[in-house]
Design a protein around this motif. Structure first.
Motif, PDB file in Angstrom:
ATOM      1  N   ILE A  45       0.964  -1.149  -0.024  1.00  0.00           N
ATOM      2  CA  ILE A  45       0.536  -0.085  -0.114  1.00  0.00           C
ATOM      3  C   ILE A  45       1.110   1.084  -0.301  1.00  0.00           C
ATOM      4  O   ILE A  45       0.258   2.286  -0.537  1.00  0.00           O
ATOM      5  CB  ILE A  45      -1.068   0.136   1.091  1.00  0.00           C
ATOM      6  N   GLY A  46       2.233   0.833   0.502  1.00  0.00           N
ATOM      7  CA  GLY A  46       2.699   2.095   1.222  1.00  0.00           C
ATOM      8  C   GLY A  46       3.602   2.652  -0.441  1.00  0.00           C
ATOM      9  O   GLY A  46       3.924   3.759  -0.259  1.00  0.00           O
ATOM     10  N   LEU A  47       3.628   1.459  -1.256  1.00  0.00           N
ATOM     11  CA  LEU A  47       4.146   2.019  -2.039  1.00  0.00           C
ATOM     12  C   LEU A  47       3.865   1.770  -3.569  1.00  0.00           C
ATOM     13  O   LEU A  47       4.432   2.878  -4.475  1.00  0.00           O
ATOM     14  CB  LEU A  47       5.077   0.467  -2.605  1.00  0.00           C
ATOM     15  N   THR A  48       2.305   1.523  -3.402  1.00  0.00           N
ATOM     16  CA  THR A  48       1.626   2.056  -4.818  1.00  0.00           C
ATOM     17  C   THR A  48       1.246   3.700  -4.126  1.00  0.00           C
ATOM     18  O   THR A  48       1.155   4.083  -5.444  1.00  0.00           O
ATOM     19  CB  THR A  48       0.526   1.612  -4.522  1.00  0.00           C
ATOM     20  N   LEU A  49       0.912   4.154  -2.537  1.00  0.00           N
ATOM     21  CA  LEU A  49       0.393   5.205  -2.075  1.00  0.00           C
ATOM     22  C   LEU A  49       1.731   6.774  -3.228  1.00  0.00           C
ATOM     23  O   LEU A  49       1.728   7.319  -3.640  1.00  0.00           O
ATOM     24  CB  LEU A  49       0.444   5.899  -1.398  1.00  0.00           C
ATOM     25  N   TRP A  50       3.381   5.734  -3.168  1.00  0.00           N
ATOM     26  CA  TRP A  50       4.414   7.005  -3.391  1.00  0.00           C
ATOM     27  C   TRP A  50       4.355   6.359  -5.064  1.00  0.00           C
ATOM     28  O   TRP A  50       4.790   7.551  -5.390  1.00  0.00           O
ATOM     29  CB  TRP A  50       5.666   5.856  -3.123  1.00  0.00           C
ATOM     30  N   THR A  51       4.188   5.831  -5.647  1.00  0.00           N
ATOM     31  CA  THR A  51       3.966   5.853  -6.735  1.00  0.00           C
ATOM     32  C   THR A  51       2.736   7.439  -7.445  1.00  0.00           C
ATOM     33  O   THR A  51       3.129   7.772  -8.021  1.00  0.00           O
ATOM     34  CB  THR A  51       3.178   4.160  -7.438  1.00  0.00           C
ATOM     35  N   VAL A  52       1.664   6.676  -6.441  1.00  0.00           N
ATOM     36  CA  VAL A  52       1.250   8.078  -7.564  1.00  0.00           C
ATOM     37  C   VAL A  52       0.961   8.867  -6.818  1.00  0.00           C
ATOM     38  O   VAL A  52       1.191  10.341  -8.014  1.00  0.00           O
ATOM     39  CB  VAL A  52      -0.323   7.582  -6.116  1.00  0.00           C
ATOM     40  N   TYR A  53       1.911   9.671  -5.431  1.00  0.00           N
ATOM     41  CA  TYR A  53       2.865  10.454  -5.313  1.00  0.00           C
ATOM     42  C   TYR A  53       3.676  10.761  -6.829  1.00  0.00           C
ATOM     43  O   TYR A  53       3.383  11.956  -6.894  1.00  0.00           O
ATOM     44  CB  TYR A  53       3.771  10.889  -4.194  1.00  0.00           C
ATOM     45  N   GLY A  54       4.350  10.026  -7.558  1.00  0.00           N
ATOM     46  CA  GLY A  54       5.321  10.447  -8.197  1.00  0.00           C
ATOM     47  C   GLY A  54       5.271  10.648  -8.823  1.00  0.00           C
ATOM     48  O   GLY A  54       5.471  12.347  -9.704  1.00  0.00           O
ATOM     49  N   ILE A  55       3.246  10.142  -9.587  1.00  0.00           N
ATOM     50  CA  ILE A  55       2.976  10.406 -10.941  1.00  0.00           C
ATOM     51  C   ILE A  55       2.240  11.891 -11.286  1.00  0.00           C
ATOM     52  O   ILE A  55       2.774  12.996 -11.194  1.00  0.00           O
ATOM     53  CB  ILE A  55       1.749   9.496 -11.123  1.00  0.00           C
ATOM     54  N   SER A  56       1.821  12.036  -9.793  1.00  0.00           N
ATOM     55  CA  SER A  56       1.081  13.264  -9.075  1.00  0.00           C
ATOM     56  C   SER A  56       2.619  14.558  -9.574  1.00  0.00           C
ATOM     57  O   SER A  56       1.918  15.567 -10.021  1.00  0.00           O
ATOM     58  CB  SER A  56       0.676  13.771  -8.066  1.00  0.00           C
ATOM     59  N   ARG A  57       3.365  14.216  -9.227  1.00  0.00           N
ATOM     60  CA  ARG A  57       4.951  15.359  -9.060  1.00  0.00           C
ATOM     61  C   ARG A  57       5.324  14.858  -9.916  1.00  0.00           C
ATOM     62  O   ARG A  57       6.402  16.447 -10.398  1.00  0.00           O
ATOM     63  CB  ARG A  57       5.870  14.687  -7.548  1.00  0.00           C
ATOM     64  N   ASN A  58       5.071  14.488 -11.055  1.00  0.00           N
ATOM     65  CA  ASN A  58       6.263  13.917 -12.383  1.00  0.00           C
ATOM     66  C   ASN A  58       7.490  14.222 -11.173  1.00  0.00           C
ATOM     67  O   ASN A  58       8.335  14.935 -12.523  1.00  0.00           O
ATOM     68  CB  ASN A  58       6.187  15.644 -12.630  1.00  0.00           C
ATOM     69  N   ASP A  59       7.893  12.719 -10.733  1.00  0.00           N
ATOM     70  CA  ASP A  59       8.598  13.020  -9.540  1.00  0.00           C
ATOM     71  C   ASP A  59       9.773  11.572 -10.594  1.00  0.00           C
ATOM     72  O   ASP A  59       8.871  10.141 -10.120  1.00  0.00           O
ATOM     73  CB  ASP A  59       9.096  12.638  -8.554  1.00  0.00           C
ATOM     74  N   LEU A  60      10.300  11.250 -11.141  1.00  0.00           N
ATOM     75  CA  LEU A  60      10.577  10.698 -11.964  1.00  0.00           C
ATOM     76  C   LEU A  60      11.766   9.438 -11.183  1.00  0.00           C
ATOM     77  O   LEU A  60      11.036   8.770 -11.066  1.00  0.00           O
ATOM     78  CB  LEU A  60      11.617  11.208 -13.179  1.00  0.00           C
TER      79      LEU A  60
END
Length: 94
Positions: A45-60
């Protein structure tokens, strides 16, 4: 590419690669007795949330590291749940 992005990509590489030995071992042995389903669920769950965060911030670096780590964690968790509920593998006693 600046030094901070290189630092982030390096961190993502190390945290992602750290999951590979466990995933390979679980896939090869099909044994998950010593793994905690709760821990891997929370981690997934944490890794999935970090993935969504990375997408939303456009942080490769955040996106790459966490999407791969989430996939590996998902494999481990999937095998764990399969072994626990379908195969009837018993948990190791503490």
């Amino acid at each position: 590419m600046d030094y901070i992005e290189i630092l982030g990509l390096t961190a993502a590489l190390f945290t992602t690669v750290a999951n590979i030995p466990q995933a390979v071992k679980v896939i090869k042995t099909r044994s998950t007795k010593s793994l905690s389903a709760a821990s891997y669920t929370i981690l997934f769950i944490g890794l999935t949330l970090w993935t969504v965060y990375g997408i939303s911030r456009n942080d490769l670096p955040v996106l790459l590291g966490n999407v791969i780590a989430a996939a590996l964690c998902g494999i481990i968790l999937g095998v764990k749940l399969w072994c626990k509920y379908v195969s009837g593998e018993k948990e190791e006693s503490a």
